[in-house]
Scaffold this motif. Structure first.
Motif, PDB file in Angstrom:
ATOM      1  N   GLY A 192     -11.398  19.809 -39.242  1.00  0.00           N
ATOM      2  CA  GLY A 192     -12.799  19.914 -38.860  1.00  0.00           C
ATOM      3  C   GLY A 192     -13.030  20.951 -37.778  1.00  0.00           C
ATOM      4  O   GLY A 192     -13.988  21.727 -37.836  1.00  0.00           O
ATOM      5  N   GLY A 193     -12.157  20.976 -36.787  1.00  0.00           N
ATOM      6  CA  GLY A 193     -12.290  21.965 -35.719  1.00  0.00           C
ATOM      7  C   GLY A 193     -12.114  23.383 -36.230  1.00  0.00           C
ATOM      8  O   GLY A 193     -12.846  24.298 -35.829  1.00  0.00           O
ATOM      9  N   ALA A 194     -11.147  23.576 -37.112  1.00  0.00           N
ATOM     10  CA  ALA A 194     -10.932  24.910 -37.682  1.00  0.00           C
ATOM     11  C   ALA A 194     -12.131  25.338 -38.524  1.00  0.00           C
ATOM     12  O   ALA A 194     -12.568  26.500 -38.457  1.00  0.00           O
ATOM     13  CB  ALA A 194      -9.664  24.907 -38.532  1.00  0.00           C
ATOM     14  N   ALA A 195     -12.694  24.428 -39.308  1.00  0.00           N
ATOM     15  CA  ALA A 195     -13.864  24.750 -40.130  1.00  0.00           C
ATOM     16  C   ALA A 195     -15.053  25.123 -39.256  1.00  0.00           C
ATOM     17  O   ALA A 195     -15.783  26.086 -39.546  1.00  0.00           O
ATOM     18  CB  ALA A 195     -14.214  23.567 -41.032  1.00  0.00           C
ATOM     19  N   ALA A 196     -15.263  24.370 -38.188  1.00  0.00           N
ATOM     20  CA  ALA A 196     -16.373  24.668 -37.278  1.00  0.00           C
ATOM     21  C   ALA A 196     -16.186  26.029 -36.619  1.00  0.00           C
ATOM     22  O   ALA A 196     -17.145  26.806 -36.479  1.00  0.00           O
ATOM     23  CB  ALA A 196     -16.487  23.581 -36.216  1.00  0.00           C
TER      24      ALA A 196
END
Length: 455
Positions: A192-196
């Motif tokens: 999720g952090g990488a996608a954001a």
């Protein structure tokens, strides 16, 4: 039919936001916690702002309110696109990362078990009496009533028992959390952090490209009928400026400065100048009065003019010093014809393109350049012997992979292509519609230099 379309669109929007909530809120926060409540509220509020940004202008909402909702609403639409794309890619990464962490944890446990076995003291098997050395003679202090009792058969001293239990505890398999959290939560937060980060970085870079202003491109187009006297004639082509609640007066000024710096012979504004009324956007368009070219500036309507009051804008651009070409033609002194047609969206208002009126009675031995907002009228241009059509409308797709969708609806998405004896040049445009973001389709102003084959 329109109601059904709206229901489908809203349903898809709700489904996409549920997916984003699941991956970016539910999977990475604790149930009932503050983070989950705040995240849920944000995921509900952002699509509401996006819908408000899309419909506020046509609903007659005050322009000041449009400006307030436009920035967060439109930026979220662009962010949502790349966030969803990144999360979909993350679905393939998620099981790979989970398996890698599981193998690493298994390796750590095996290493710990090996170390514990190698360093543990030798122990006596259960049920086997431990030999107790008996001295030949006990000291007097040990023979009295306070003498220590003889250990029972099979008993193990406390230190030895502790060593045994410690050794056994060392080799028992355990699931060790990563950084104090479960493996599943850790993977969800990483993905999720990488996608954001990917979505935010992509949108930020794309917004910078729009707000910085369009770059100037130069294209040479040879025309068989162009006389030698017109060789090297320069037409500055600008389309899709899209003045509105986000792009305003400063955007206009950047475009005017960029065009004037090229010192063109003629300026062609090929539609979609505005997204709003003259009352709201007249001040933003004022810098266009500063456009300078040897043979003047010309304007044709785009589809967005018909959403914003086309007749009022035609009158206003005339006041700014541009000449509207509404299904008409004129002869340029350099030796070619310049024609312009209304956009096809005008057909709903009884207007639209009229090629017979604009090109029907001309001398076909002369080169003809046509200004038409949408590339889809290229067949009519070919039928009327046009040598070069200058268009916009597509934005080059604006947001990748939008270029794939634009290619389904337009013969050319961007650049120069030939259709029979007619060449079509499509500009990516100088602004942006909706999100002030471009990805894979940078904004441009094109200086088209005509070349005579007789030169």
């Amino acid at each position: 039919m329109i109601a059904f379309f709206l229901v489908v669109v809203l349903g898809l929007l709700a489904l996409v936001h549920w997916y984003v909530w699941r991956r970016m809120v539910r999977d990475v926060t604790a149930p009932g916690g503050l983070a989950r409540r705040v995240g849920t509220g944000v995921v509900i509020a952002l699509p509401v702002l996006s819908v408000a940004a899309l419909v506020s202008a046509r609903a007659g909402v005050p322009f000041a309110v449009q400006q307030v909702v436009a920035w967060p609403g439109f930026l979220w639409l662009a962010t949502l696109l790349y966030l969803v794309l990144a999360l979909v890619v993350g679905e393939a990464v998620r099981p790979l990362l989970t398996r890698w962490l599981a193998r690493r944890a298994a390796g750590d446990r095996a290493a710990a078990s090996t170390t514990a076995t190698a360093t543990a003291p030798a122990t006596v098997p259960t049920g086997t009496p431990a030999p107790v050395p008996v001295p030949e003679r006990l000291p007097e202090s040990a023979s009295g009533p306070e003498a220590a009792p003889e250990p029972e058969a099979g008993a193990v001293s406390e230190p030895e028992a502790g060593a045994v239990s410690g050794a056994v505890a060392e080799v028992e398999p355990r699931v060790v959390p990563v950084g104090g959290v479960s493996r599943r939560l850790f993977v969800s937060r990483v993905v999720g952090g990488a996608a954001a980060a990917v979505a935010a970085g992509t949108v930020a870079n794309g917004a910078y490209g729009v707000l910085r202003g369009p770059r100037v491109k130069r294209v040479t187009v040879p025309l068989a009928k162009l006389p030698r006297a017109a060789h090297g004639y320069r037409i500055a082509v600008v389309s899709d400026i899209h003045l509105g609640p986000i792009l305003g007066r400063a955007h206009s000024q950047r475009i005017v400065d960029a065009i004037n710096a090229t010192q063109p012979d003629l300026i062609a504004v090929v539609g979609d100048l505005v997204d709003g009324t003259v009352e709201d956007l007249g001040p933003a368009a004022e810098p266009l009065a500063g456009l300078r070219a040897r043979h003047g500036s010309f304007f044709v309507t785009g589809n967005h003019e018909y959403f914003s009051g086309a007749d009022a804008w035609v009158d206003h651009v005339r006041e700014l010093g541009m000449r509207p070409l509404r299904n008409e033609r004129l002869e340029i002194a350099a030796g070619f014809d310049l024609a312009g047609v209304d956009d096809v969206a005008g057909e709903r208002e009884g207007q639209g393109p009229d090629f017979g009126r604009a090109l029907g009675d001309r001398d076909r031995s002369r080169a003809a350049v046509l200004l038409a907002h949408q590339p889809i009228v290229i067949d009519d241009a070919v039928a009327h012997g046009v040598d070069l059509q200058l268009s916009g409308h597509t934005h080059g797709g604006q947001l990748w992979p939008g270029n794939l969708l634009a290619g389904l609806a337009n013969p050319t998405v961007a650049g120069l292509e030939r259709y029979g004896d007619t060449q079509l040049y499509v500009s990516r445009g100088a602004g942006a519609w909706g999100p002030p973001v471009r990805v894979g389709a940078p904004s441009d102003i094109t200086v088209v230099q005509l070349a005579s084959k007789q030169a």
